[in-house]
Design an enzyme around this catalytic site. Structure first.
Site, PDB file in Angstrom:
ATOM      1  N   ASP A  36      68.503  31.565  18.498  1.00 46.55           N
ATOM      2  CA  ASP A  36      68.843  32.951  18.855  1.00 46.55           C
ATOM      3  C   ASP A  36      68.699  33.822  17.612  1.00 46.55           C
ATOM      4  OD1 ASP A  36      70.431  35.296  19.949  1.00 46.55           O
ATOM      5  OD2 ASP A  36      70.912  33.868  21.524  1.00 46.55           O
ATOM      6  N   ASP A  59      63.680  34.161  16.220  1.00 45.32           N
ATOM      7  CA  ASP A  59      63.316  35.360  16.974  1.00 45.32           C
ATOM      8  C   ASP A  59      62.103  34.976  17.811  1.00 45.32           C
ATOM      9  OD1 ASP A  59      62.205  37.731  17.911  1.00 45.32           O
ATOM     10  OD2 ASP A  59      62.728  38.858  16.111  1.00 45.32           O
ATOM     11  N   VAL A  60      62.265  34.994  19.129  1.00 47.21           N
ATOM     12  CA  VAL A  60      61.204  34.464  20.003  1.00 47.21           C
ATOM     13  C   VAL A  60      59.893  35.233  19.887  1.00 47.21           C
ATOM     14  CG1 VAL A  60      62.747  33.400  21.705  1.00 47.21           C
ATOM     15  CG2 VAL A  60      62.038  35.809  22.013  1.00 47.21           C
ATOM     16  N   TYR A 146      61.284  45.677  33.503  1.00 45.25           N
ATOM     17  CA  TYR A 146      61.856  44.333  33.706  1.00 45.25           C
ATOM     18  C   TYR A 146      61.156  43.628  34.870  1.00 45.25           C
ATOM     19  CZ  TYR A 146      65.728  40.896  33.976  1.00 45.25           C
ATOM     20  OH  TYR A 146      66.499  39.753  33.979  1.00 45.25           O
ATOM     21  N   LYS A 150      59.301  40.075  34.241  1.00 48.49           N
ATOM     22  CA  LYS A 150      59.762  38.833  34.869  1.00 48.49           C
ATOM     23  C   LYS A 150      58.739  38.277  35.863  1.00 48.49           C
ATOM     24  CE  LYS A 150      63.637  38.163  32.672  1.00 48.49           C
ATOM     25  NZ  LYS A 150      63.744  37.054  31.716  1.00 48.49           N
TER      26      LYS A 150
HETATM   27  N1  LIG Z   1      72.639  37.868  33.824  1.00 46.12           N
HETATM   28  C1  LIG Z   1      71.840  38.138  34.841  1.00 46.12           C
HETATM   29  O1  LIG Z   1      72.249  38.766  35.839  1.00 46.12           O
HETATM   30  C2  LIG Z   1      70.422  37.667  34.828  1.00 46.12           C
HETATM   31  C3  LIG Z   1      69.731  37.652  36.044  1.00 46.12           C
HETATM   32  C4  LIG Z   1      68.410  37.232  36.059  1.00 46.12           C
HETATM   33  C5  LIG Z   1      67.795  36.823  34.889  1.00 46.12           C
HETATM   34  N2  LIG Z   1      68.495  36.857  33.727  1.00 46.12           N
HETATM   35  C6  LIG Z   1      67.783  36.424  32.512  1.00 46.12           C
HETATM   36  O2  LIG Z   1      68.500  35.383  31.886  1.00 46.12           O
HETATM   37  C7  LIG Z   1      68.251  35.392  30.481  1.00 46.12           C
HETATM   38  C8  LIG Z   1      69.570  35.335  29.728  1.00 46.12           C
HETATM   39  O3  LIG Z   1      70.307  36.501  30.044  1.00 46.12           O
HETATM   40  P1  LIG Z   1      71.883  36.622  29.874  1.00 46.12           P
HETATM   41  O4  LIG Z   1      72.377  37.242  31.122  1.00 46.12           O
HETATM   42  O5  LIG Z   1      72.459  35.347  29.405  1.00 46.12           O
HETATM   43  O6  LIG Z   1      71.928  37.748  28.715  1.00 46.12           O
HETATM   44  P2  LIG Z   1      72.707  37.827  27.325  1.00 46.12           P
HETATM   45  O7  LIG Z   1      72.447  39.218  26.840  1.00 46.12           O
HETATM   46  O8  LIG Z   1      74.114  37.366  27.475  1.00 46.12           O
HETATM   47  O9  LIG Z   1      71.945  36.771  26.417  1.00 46.12           O
HETATM   48  C9  LIG Z   1      70.642  36.984  25.951  1.00 46.12           C
HETATM   49  C10 LIG Z   1      70.496  36.284  24.616  1.00 46.12           C
HETATM   50  O10 LIG Z   1      69.136  36.457  24.165  1.00 46.12           O
HETATM   51  C11 LIG Z   1      69.181  36.702  22.773  1.00 46.12           C
HETATM   52  N3  LIG Z   1      67.969  37.391  22.323  1.00 46.12           N
HETATM   53  C12 LIG Z   1      67.589  38.676  22.564  1.00 46.12           C
HETATM   54  N4  LIG Z   1      66.434  38.933  21.930  1.00 46.12           N
HETATM   55  C13 LIG Z   1      66.066  37.791  21.287  1.00 46.12           C
HETATM   56  C14 LIG Z   1      64.965  37.435  20.471  1.00 46.12           C
HETATM   57  N5  LIG Z   1      63.998  38.316  20.157  1.00 46.12           N
HETATM   58  N6  LIG Z   1      64.902  36.167  20.003  1.00 46.12           N
HETATM   59  C15 LIG Z   1      65.871  35.266  20.292  1.00 46.12           C
HETATM   60  N7  LIG Z   1      66.951  35.555  21.051  1.00 46.12           N
HETATM   61  C16 LIG Z   1      67.038  36.809  21.544  1.00 46.12           C
HETATM   62  C17 LIG Z   1      70.436  37.562  22.578  1.00 46.12           C
HETATM   63  O11 LIG Z   1      70.863  37.578  21.229  1.00 46.12           O
HETATM   64  C18 LIG Z   1      71.413  36.869  23.526  1.00 46.12           C
HETATM   65  O12 LIG Z   1      72.113  35.832  22.864  1.00 46.12           O
HETATM   66  C19 LIG Z   1      67.412  36.644  30.211  1.00 46.12           C
HETATM   67  O13 LIG Z   1      66.050  36.284  30.138  1.00 46.12           O
HETATM   68  C20 LIG Z   1      67.676  37.497  31.437  1.00 46.12           C
HETATM   69  O14 LIG Z   1      66.625  38.398  31.706  1.00 46.12           O
HETATM   70  C21 LIG Z   1      69.795  37.258  33.654  1.00 46.12           C
END
Ligand SMILES: NC(=O)c1ccc[n+]([C@@H]2O[C@H](COP(=O)([O-])OP(=O)(O)OC[C@H]3O[C@@H](n4cnc5c(N)ncnc54)[C@H](O)[C@@H]3O)[C@@H](O)[C@H]2O)c1
Length: 246
Positions: A36, A59-60, A146, A150
Protein backbone atom coordinates in the site's frame (compact mmCIF):
# COMPACT_ATOMS: atom_id res chain seq x y z
CA UNK A 1 -7.32 -24.18 6.89
CA UNK A 2 -8.08 -23.39 3.27
CA UNK A 3 -4.93 -21.42 2.36
CA UNK A 4 -2.30 -23.33 4.27
CA UNK A 5 1.22 -22.40 3.16
CA UNK A 6 0.13 -20.02 0.40
CA UNK A 7 1.80 -16.64 -0.07
CA UNK A 8 -0.41 -13.75 -1.19
CA UNK A 9 0.34 -10.14 -2.07
CA UNK A 10 -2.60 -7.78 -1.53
CA UNK A 11 -2.48 -4.24 -2.92
CA UNK A 12 -4.44 -1.63 -1.02
CA UNK A 13 -4.06 -4.02 1.90
CA UNK A 14 -3.88 -1.33 4.61
CA UNK A 15 -7.60 -0.53 4.63
CA UNK A 16 -11.11 -1.72 3.91
CA UNK A 17 -11.47 -4.78 1.68
CA UNK A 18 -7.69 -5.31 1.45
CA UNK A 19 -7.33 -5.34 5.23
CA UNK A 20 -10.25 -7.76 5.58
CA UNK A 21 -8.73 -10.09 3.00
CA UNK A 22 -5.31 -9.94 4.70
CA UNK A 23 -6.91 -10.78 8.06
CA UNK A 24 -8.94 -13.68 6.71
CA UNK A 25 -6.03 -15.04 4.62
CA UNK A 26 -3.78 -15.20 7.70
CA UNK A 27 -6.60 -16.94 9.62
CA UNK A 28 -6.76 -19.49 6.78
CA UNK A 29 -3.02 -20.30 7.04
CA UNK A 30 -1.59 -17.99 4.37
CA UNK A 31 1.33 -15.57 4.61
CA UNK A 32 0.43 -12.12 3.34
CA UNK A 33 2.34 -9.19 1.97
CA UNK A 34 0.30 -6.06 2.57
CA UNK A 35 1.20 -3.59 -0.19
CA UNK A 36 0.00 0.00 0.00
CA UNK A 37 0.99 3.66 0.09
CA UNK A 38 -0.57 4.05 3.55
CA UNK A 39 2.54 3.02 5.47
CA UNK A 40 1.20 3.69 8.97
CA UNK A 41 -2.02 1.72 8.39
CA UNK A 42 -0.21 -1.17 6.69
CA UNK A 43 2.49 -1.45 9.33
CA UNK A 44 -0.09 -1.39 12.15
CA UNK A 45 -2.14 -4.12 10.47
CA UNK A 46 0.92 -6.29 9.81
CA UNK A 47 1.94 -5.97 13.47
CA UNK A 48 -1.57 -6.95 14.56
CA UNK A 49 -1.63 -10.01 12.27
CA UNK A 50 1.74 -11.28 13.51
CA UNK A 51 4.52 -13.33 11.94
CA UNK A 52 2.56 -14.32 8.84
CA UNK A 53 2.05 -10.74 7.67
CA UNK A 54 4.44 -8.05 6.53
CA UNK A 55 4.01 -4.61 5.03
CA UNK A 56 5.76 -3.13 2.02
CA UNK A 57 5.35 0.27 0.44
CA UNK A 58 4.10 -0.22 -3.13
CA UNK A 59 2.48 2.44 -5.27
CA UNK A 60 0.61 0.36 -7.84
CA UNK A 61 1.14 3.02 -10.53
CA UNK A 62 4.95 2.79 -10.28
CA UNK A 63 6.56 0.02 -12.30
CA UNK A 64 9.80 0.38 -10.31
CA UNK A 65 7.86 -0.45 -7.11
CA UNK A 66 6.43 -3.59 -8.70
CA UNK A 67 9.85 -4.67 -9.98
CA UNK A 68 11.54 -4.28 -6.59
CA UNK A 69 8.64 -5.76 -4.60
CA UNK A 70 7.85 -8.85 -6.62
CA UNK A 71 11.55 -9.40 -7.29
CA UNK A 72 12.06 -9.59 -3.53
CA UNK A 73 9.47 -12.32 -2.87
CA UNK A 74 10.76 -15.86 -3.41
CA UNK A 75 7.47 -17.52 -4.26
CA UNK A 76 4.00 -16.12 -4.79
CA UNK A 77 0.75 -18.06 -5.04
CA UNK A 78 -1.73 -15.21 -5.26
CA UNK A 79 -1.77 -11.53 -6.22
CA UNK A 80 -4.84 -9.48 -5.36
CA UNK A 81 -5.03 -6.25 -7.34
CA UNK A 82 -7.33 -4.46 -4.93
CA UNK A 83 -5.96 -0.89 -4.54
CA UNK A 84 -8.36 1.64 -5.96
CA UNK A 85 -10.06 4.99 -5.66
CA UNK A 86 -13.53 6.19 -6.61
CA UNK A 87 -13.99 9.44 -8.49
CA UNK A 88 -17.57 10.73 -8.25
CA UNK A 89 -19.10 12.78 -11.05
CA UNK A 90 -20.89 12.64 -14.38
CA UNK A 91 -19.48 13.30 -17.87
CA UNK A 92 -20.03 17.05 -17.50
CA UNK A 93 -18.37 17.27 -14.10
CA UNK A 94 -15.31 15.02 -14.21
CA UNK A 95 -12.18 16.75 -15.51
CA UNK A 96 -9.63 15.11 -17.78
CA UNK A 97 -7.13 15.27 -14.95
CA UNK A 98 -9.51 13.42 -12.58
CA UNK A 99 -10.31 10.86 -15.27
CA UNK A 100 -6.62 10.18 -15.91
CA UNK A 101 -5.95 9.88 -12.16
CA UNK A 102 -8.77 7.34 -11.77
CA UNK A 103 -7.43 5.28 -14.69
CA UNK A 104 -3.83 5.54 -13.51
CA UNK A 105 -4.62 3.86 -10.18
CA UNK A 106 -7.56 1.59 -11.01
CA UNK A 107 -6.50 0.45 -14.50
CA UNK A 108 -2.75 1.01 -14.96
CA UNK A 109 -2.23 -0.29 -11.41
CA UNK A 110 -4.10 -3.51 -12.22
CA UNK A 111 -2.31 -3.87 -15.57
CA UNK A 112 1.07 -3.68 -13.83
CA UNK A 113 -0.12 -5.99 -11.06
CA UNK A 114 -1.18 -8.63 -13.60
CA UNK A 115 2.05 -8.24 -15.60
CA UNK A 116 4.29 -8.77 -12.57
CA UNK A 117 2.04 -11.51 -11.14
CA UNK A 118 2.28 -13.51 -14.37
CA UNK A 119 6.06 -13.10 -14.47
CA UNK A 120 6.36 -14.24 -10.84
CA UNK A 121 3.92 -17.16 -10.98
CA UNK A 122 4.25 -18.65 -14.46
CA UNK A 123 6.62 -21.42 -13.42
CA UNK A 124 4.43 -22.75 -10.58
CA UNK A 125 0.93 -21.42 -11.31
CA UNK A 126 -1.23 -19.30 -9.05
CA UNK A 127 -4.26 -17.07 -8.73
CA UNK A 128 -4.71 -13.43 -9.73
CA UNK A 129 -7.75 -11.69 -8.25
CA UNK A 130 -8.71 -8.29 -9.62
CA UNK A 131 -11.05 -6.04 -7.66
CA UNK A 132 -13.55 -4.59 -10.11
CA UNK A 133 -17.00 -3.51 -8.93
CA UNK A 134 -20.65 -3.83 -9.80
CA UNK A 135 -19.88 -0.42 -11.32
CA UNK A 136 -17.78 -2.28 -13.89
CA UNK A 137 -20.94 -4.01 -15.14
CA UNK A 138 -23.76 -1.57 -14.43
CA UNK A 139 -23.38 2.16 -15.19
CA UNK A 140 -24.71 5.08 -13.19
CA UNK A 141 -24.78 8.72 -14.29
CA UNK A 142 -22.53 9.92 -11.49
CA UNK A 143 -19.63 7.48 -11.84
CA UNK A 144 -18.40 8.00 -15.40
CA UNK A 145 -14.68 7.62 -14.65
CA UNK A 146 -15.13 4.78 -12.13
CA UNK A 147 -17.55 2.91 -14.43
CA UNK A 148 -14.99 3.10 -17.26
CA UNK A 149 -12.09 2.04 -15.06
CA UNK A 150 -13.85 -0.93 -13.45
CA UNK A 151 -15.21 -2.18 -16.81
CA UNK A 152 -11.63 -2.05 -18.10
CA UNK A 153 -10.53 -4.21 -15.14
CA UNK A 154 -13.23 -6.79 -15.91
CA UNK A 155 -12.32 -7.28 -19.57
CA UNK A 156 -8.56 -7.08 -18.91
CA UNK A 157 -9.05 -9.89 -16.37
CA UNK A 158 -10.53 -12.10 -19.10
CA UNK A 159 -7.67 -11.32 -21.48
CA UNK A 160 -5.10 -12.27 -18.84
CA UNK A 161 -7.07 -15.45 -18.06
CA UNK A 162 -7.15 -16.38 -21.74
CA UNK A 163 -3.42 -15.75 -22.17
CA UNK A 164 -2.44 -17.73 -19.08
CA UNK A 165 -4.73 -20.60 -20.09
CA UNK A 166 -3.35 -20.70 -23.62
CA UNK A 167 0.22 -20.54 -22.33
CA UNK A 168 -0.26 -23.43 -19.92
CA UNK A 169 0.96 -21.40 -16.94
CA UNK A 170 -1.54 -22.77 -14.44
CA UNK A 171 -2.43 -19.21 -13.51
CA UNK A 172 -6.11 -18.34 -13.04
CA UNK A 173 -7.38 -14.76 -13.21
CA UNK A 174 -10.81 -13.68 -11.97
CA UNK A 175 -12.58 -10.46 -11.04
CA UNK A 176 -14.71 -9.63 -8.02
CA UNK A 177 -17.61 -7.18 -8.41
CA UNK A 178 -18.82 -5.97 -5.02
CA UNK A 179 -21.95 -3.94 -4.50
CA UNK A 180 -21.60 -1.15 -1.93
CA UNK A 181 -19.49 -2.35 1.01
CA UNK A 182 -18.94 -0.52 4.29
CA UNK A 183 -15.27 0.63 4.05
CA UNK A 184 -13.45 4.00 4.31
CA UNK A 185 -13.84 4.48 0.53
CA UNK A 186 -17.52 5.31 1.13
CA UNK A 187 -16.59 8.28 3.31
CA UNK A 188 -14.20 9.46 0.58
CA UNK A 189 -17.06 9.34 -1.98
CA UNK A 190 -19.57 10.99 0.35
CA UNK A 191 -17.07 13.81 0.88
CA UNK A 192 -17.20 14.53 -2.88
CA UNK A 193 -20.99 14.99 -3.17
CA UNK A 194 -23.30 17.83 -2.00
CA UNK A 195 -26.03 15.45 -0.69
CA UNK A 196 -24.28 12.63 1.25
CA UNK A 197 -27.35 11.44 3.22
CA UNK A 198 -29.39 11.06 0.05
CA UNK A 199 -26.53 9.27 -1.73
CA UNK A 200 -26.08 6.84 1.22
CA UNK A 201 -29.82 6.07 1.34
CA UNK A 202 -29.70 5.45 -2.42
CA UNK A 203 -26.88 2.91 -1.95
CA UNK A 204 -28.90 0.93 0.58
CA UNK A 205 -32.00 1.10 -1.61
CA UNK A 206 -30.39 -0.54 -4.66
CA UNK A 207 -29.57 -3.74 -2.73
CA UNK A 208 -32.63 -6.03 -2.67
CA UNK A 209 -31.13 -7.77 0.37
CA UNK A 210 -31.88 -4.55 2.28
CA UNK A 211 -28.40 -3.47 3.41
CA UNK A 212 -24.92 -2.75 2.14
CA UNK A 213 -22.24 -5.44 2.45
CA UNK A 214 -19.37 -6.08 4.85
CA UNK A 215 -15.67 -6.45 3.97
CA UNK A 216 -15.72 -9.99 5.41
CA UNK A 217 -18.31 -11.00 2.79
CA UNK A 218 -15.84 -10.00 0.06
CA UNK A 219 -12.90 -11.66 1.83
CA UNK A 220 -14.86 -14.93 1.76
CA UNK A 221 -14.98 -15.04 -2.04
CA UNK A 222 -11.29 -14.09 -2.23
CA UNK A 223 -10.44 -17.11 -0.05
CA UNK A 224 -12.27 -19.34 -2.52
CA UNK A 225 -10.48 -17.79 -5.51
CA UNK A 226 -7.04 -18.03 -3.89
CA UNK A 227 -7.57 -21.63 -2.80
CA UNK A 228 -7.22 -24.81 -4.84
CA UNK A 229 -11.01 -25.24 -4.55
CA UNK A 230 -11.36 -22.84 -7.48
CA UNK A 231 -8.98 -24.76 -9.76
CA UNK A 232 -11.46 -24.81 -12.68
CA UNK A 233 -12.40 -21.13 -12.33
CA UNK A 234 -10.81 -18.51 -14.56
CA UNK A 235 -11.92 -15.43 -16.49
CA UNK A 236 -15.06 -15.24 -14.34
CA UNK A 237 -16.89 -12.29 -12.79
CA UNK A 238 -18.01 -12.77 -9.19
CA UNK A 239 -20.89 -10.46 -8.29
CA UNK A 240 -21.16 -10.14 -4.52
CA UNK A 241 -23.73 -7.40 -4.45
CA UNK A 242 -26.77 -8.19 -2.30
CA UNK A 243 -28.76 -8.78 -5.46
CA UNK A 244 -28.27 -5.28 -6.87
CA UNK A 245 -27.49 -6.60 -10.35
CA UNK A 246 -30.76 -8.56 -10.59
N1 LIG B 1 -16.19 -0.38 -0.72
C1 LIG B 1 -16.97 -0.55 -1.77
O1 LIG B 1 -18.19 -0.29 -1.72
C2 LIG B 1 -16.41 -1.11 -3.04
C3 LIG B 1 -17.32 -1.61 -3.98
C4 LIG B 1 -16.83 -2.12 -5.17
C5 LIG B 1 -15.47 -2.13 -5.42
N2 LIG B 1 -14.62 -1.63 -4.48
C6 LIG B 1 -13.18 -1.67 -4.81
O2 LIG B 1 -12.49 -2.36 -3.79
C7 LIG B 1 -11.15 -1.88 -3.70
C8 LIG B 1 -10.81 -1.55 -2.26
O3 LIG B 1 -11.68 -0.52 -1.83
P1 LIG B 1 -12.00 -0.21 -0.30
O4 LIG B 1 -13.47 -0.03 -0.23
O5 LIG B 1 -11.33 -1.18 0.58
O6 LIG B 1 -11.32 1.25 -0.19
P2 LIG B 1 -10.30 1.88 0.87
O7 LIG B 1 -10.23 3.33 0.49
O8 LIG B 1 -10.69 1.52 2.26
O9 LIG B 1 -8.93 1.15 0.54
C9 LIG B 1 -8.21 1.41 -0.64
C10 LIG B 1 -6.74 1.21 -0.34
O10 LIG B 1 -6.01 1.42 -1.57
C11 LIG B 1 -4.84 2.14 -1.25
N3 LIG B 1 -4.31 2.84 -2.42
C12 LIG B 1 -4.83 3.92 -3.06
N4 LIG B 1 -4.02 4.29 -4.07
C13 LIG B 1 -2.97 3.42 -4.07
C14 LIG B 1 -1.81 3.28 -4.87
N5 LIG B 1 -1.53 4.13 -5.87
N6 LIG B 1 -0.96 2.26 -4.60
C15 LIG B 1 -1.21 1.40 -3.58
N7 LIG B 1 -2.29 1.49 -2.78
C16 LIG B 1 -3.16 2.50 -3.03
C17 LIG B 1 -5.28 3.12 -0.15
O11 LIG B 1 -4.19 3.64 0.57
C18 LIG B 1 -6.20 2.22 0.68
O12 LIG B 1 -5.46 1.54 1.69
C19 LIG B 1 -11.07 -0.68 -4.66
O13 LIG B 1 -10.50 -1.11 -5.89
C20 LIG B 1 -12.52 -0.30 -4.84
O14 LIG B 1 -12.76 0.36 -6.07
C21 LIG B 1 -15.05 -1.13 -3.29
Amino acid sequence: MRLNGKIALITGGSSGLGAAMATRFVAEGASVVIADIDDAGGEALAAELGANARYIHLDVTQEADWASTVGGIKTLDCVINNAGITTAGNIEQVTLEQFRHEFEIDVVGVFLGCKYAVAAMKERGGSIINMSSLAGIKATADLVAYNGAKAAVAIMTKSVAAHCGKSGYGIRCNSIHPGVIRTPILDKVLAQVPNPDEVYAGWVAVHPIGRIGTPEEIAAIAVYLASDESGFTTGAEFRIDGGSSI
